[in-house]
Design a protein around this motif. Structure first.
Motif, PDB file in Angstrom:
ATOM      1  N   THR A 185      -9.941   7.498   1.917  1.00 32.66           N
ATOM      2  CA  THR A 185      -9.670   7.758   3.333  1.00 32.66           C
ATOM      3  C   THR A 185      -8.820   6.644   3.941  1.00 32.66           C
ATOM      4  O   THR A 185      -7.918   6.911   4.748  1.00 32.66           O
ATOM      5  CB  THR A 185     -10.985   7.909   4.117  1.00 32.66           C
ATOM      6  N   PHE A 186      -9.083   5.408   3.546  1.00 36.24           N
ATOM      7  CA  PHE A 186      -8.264   4.293   4.036  1.00 36.24           C
ATOM      8  C   PHE A 186      -6.792   4.508   3.685  1.00 36.24           C
ATOM      9  O   PHE A 186      -5.907   4.378   4.537  1.00 36.24           O
ATOM     10  CB  PHE A 186      -8.758   2.965   3.450  1.00 36.24           C
ATOM     11  N   PHE A 187      -6.530   4.829   2.430  1.00 36.37           N
ATOM     12  CA  PHE A 187      -5.138   4.982   2.006  1.00 36.37           C
ATOM     13  C   PHE A 187      -4.501   6.247   2.581  1.00 36.37           C
ATOM     14  O   PHE A 187      -3.298   6.246   2.886  1.00 36.37           O
ATOM     15  CB  PHE A 187      -5.042   4.966   0.483  1.00 36.37           C
TER      16      PHE A 187
ATOM     17  N   TYR B 110       8.842   4.796   3.896  1.00 39.49           N
ATOM     18  CA  TYR B 110       8.584   5.662   2.745  1.00 39.49           C
ATOM     19  C   TYR B 110       7.896   4.880   1.628  1.00 39.49           C
ATOM     20  O   TYR B 110       7.078   5.438   0.887  1.00 39.49           O
ATOM     21  CB  TYR B 110       9.903   6.261   2.241  1.00 39.49           C
ATOM     22  N   PHE B 111       8.224   3.616   1.499  1.00 34.10           N
ATOM     23  CA  PHE B 111       7.551   2.699   0.571  1.00 34.10           C
ATOM     24  C   PHE B 111       6.036   2.799   0.764  1.00 34.10           C
ATOM     25  O   PHE B 111       5.268   2.949  -0.191  1.00 34.10           O
ATOM     26  CB  PHE B 111       8.061   1.283   0.854  1.00 34.10           C
TER      27      PHE B 111
ATOM     28  N   TYR C 233       2.999   5.144  -1.468  1.00 35.39           N
ATOM     29  CA  TYR C 233       1.931   4.270  -1.963  1.00 35.39           C
ATOM     30  C   TYR C 233       0.575   4.729  -1.432  1.00 35.39           C
ATOM     31  O   TYR C 233      -0.381   4.942  -2.193  1.00 35.39           O
ATOM     32  CB  TYR C 233       2.229   2.834  -1.530  1.00 35.39           C
ATOM     33  N   GLY C 234       0.489   4.909  -0.101  1.00 34.72           N
ATOM     34  CA  GLY C 234      -0.774   5.330   0.502  1.00 34.72           C
ATOM     35  C   GLY C 234      -1.185   6.726   0.078  1.00 34.72           C
ATOM     36  O   GLY C 234      -2.354   6.975  -0.241  1.00 34.72           O
TER      37      GLY C 234
ATOM     38  N   LEU D 161       1.439  10.933  -9.859  1.00 33.43           N
ATOM     39  CA  LEU D 161       2.863  11.261  -9.751  1.00 33.43           C
ATOM     40  C   LEU D 161       3.510  10.488  -8.609  1.00 33.43           C
ATOM     41  O   LEU D 161       4.617   9.956  -8.751  1.00 33.43           O
ATOM     42  CB  LEU D 161       3.028  12.769  -9.535  1.00 33.43           C
ATOM     43  N   SER D 162       2.823  10.418  -7.485  1.00 27.67           N
ATOM     44  CA  SER D 162       3.338   9.655  -6.342  1.00 27.67           C
ATOM     45  C   SER D 162       3.458   8.175  -6.673  1.00 27.67           C
ATOM     46  O   SER D 162       4.443   7.519  -6.329  1.00 27.67           O
ATOM     47  CB  SER D 162       2.421   9.858  -5.128  1.00 27.67           C
TER      48      SER D 162
END
Length: 240
Positions: free
Chosen positions: A88-90, A144-145, A149-150, A182-183
C-alpha cells in the motif's frame, strides 16, 4: 447504518473502482497517440482534444486503482500485514506521483507553456517558453522514475499476498507478481542501464501486459464482490 453495512458499501465502491481501473487501462493502452514528430507539432498538441482527454484519463487512472487496492487491503491486512502495508505504501507513492505528473502536463505544459510559446510576440518570449517546455519533459520523466518504481513494488507485494490465497485468487497473485516484476525490469533498463532486458520487456509489454492488466483489474473486482456475498450470507441482518 451499522458498521457492517458501511464496510459492505465501501467494498462495493472498491470493486466498482477496480472495474473502472480496467476500463481506464484499456483506454490508455488501445487509444491511439497523436502523431507529433517534431517540436513545433508537439507544441500544438494542447489543441488536440484526444491527446488532452488521454491525459485526463491518466489523471483518473491511478486514483480509481488505488481506491480498489484499499478494498484489497481491507480484506487481506490481518492475514498478510507485511505484504499489504508495504504494498500500500508503494501504491500510494505511485498514485500521488502519477497524479502530480499528469497535473504538470495538463496544466503547466498544455494550458500555460505551449500556448505561451505559440502566442509569444518575440524571440525572447519563444525561447523562454521553449526552455520551460523542454524542462517539462525532464520533470515528467523524473516522475515516471518514481511511477514505475512504486507501481512495480506495490504490485509485487500485493501479488505476494494474493498468491497465498486459495483457488483462483492465486492466479491474480501470480499475475500481479509478473506485472510488478515487469515494471521493475522496465525501471532497471531505463534508469540502471540494464539493456539486456530490452527485448524481453518490449515483447511482454506488446503481447502480454495489454491483455493481462485489464483482466487482473476485473479479477480483483470480481474477487471483492465474491467476498461481499460471503459476508452478506454470514451476517444477513448486517449486525456487524
Amino acid at each position: 447504518m451499522n458498521t457492517n453495512s458501511n464496510c459492505l458499501t465501501f467494498l462495493r465502491f472498491a470493486a466498482i473502482c477496480s472495474f473502472l481501473g480496467a476500463l481506464t487501462t484499456i483506454l490508455l493502452i488501445f487509444l491511439p497517440n497523436p502523431a507529433a514528430t517534431d517540436f513545433e507539432s508537439q507544441t500544438l498538441l494542447y489543441e488536440n482534444k484526444h491527446y488532452i482527454s488521454k491525459l485526463w484519463i491518466l489523471f483518473v487512472h491511478p486514483q480509481v486503482n488505488f481506491l480498489a487496492s484499499l478494498g484489497v487491503a481491507f480484506m487481506l491486512l490481518r492475514k498478510y500485514p507485511l505484504q499489504i502495508i508495504v504494498g500500500t505504501f508503494f501504491l500510494l507513492l505511485w498514485t500521488f506521483t502519477e497524479i502530480s505528473q499528469q497535473a504538470l502536463l495538463i496544466d503547466s505544459l498544455n494550458q500555460i507553456w505551449r500556448p505561451g510559446y505559440i502566442e509569444a510576440e518575440n524571440a525572447l518570449g519563444k525561447t523562454m517558453f521553449e526552455t520551460l517546455i523542454k524542462a517539462a519533459n525532464g520533470i515528467s520523466d523524473s516522475k515516471y522514475f518514481v511511477v514505475i518504481y512504486g507501481f512495480g513494488l506495490g504490485s509485487f507485494f500485493y501479488g505476494m499476498a494474493f498468491i497465498k490465497q486459495n483457488e483462483w485468487e492465486k492466479w491474480i497473485g501470480a499475475a500481479l507478481v509478473f506485472i510488478g516484476l515487469l515494471s521493475l525490469c522496465s525501471f532497471a533498463r531505463y534508469y540502471l542501464g540494464v539493456s539486456s532486458l530490452n527485448t524481453l520487456v518490449n515483447w511482454s509489454y506488446e503481447w502480454i501486459y495489454p491483455y493481462l492488466q485489464p483482466l487482473v483489474r476485473m479479477g480483483i473486482g470480481l474477487w471483492i464482490f465474491k467476498d461481499i456475498k460471503k459476508m452478506a450470507i454470514a451476517d444477513p441482518n448486517g449486525n456487524g
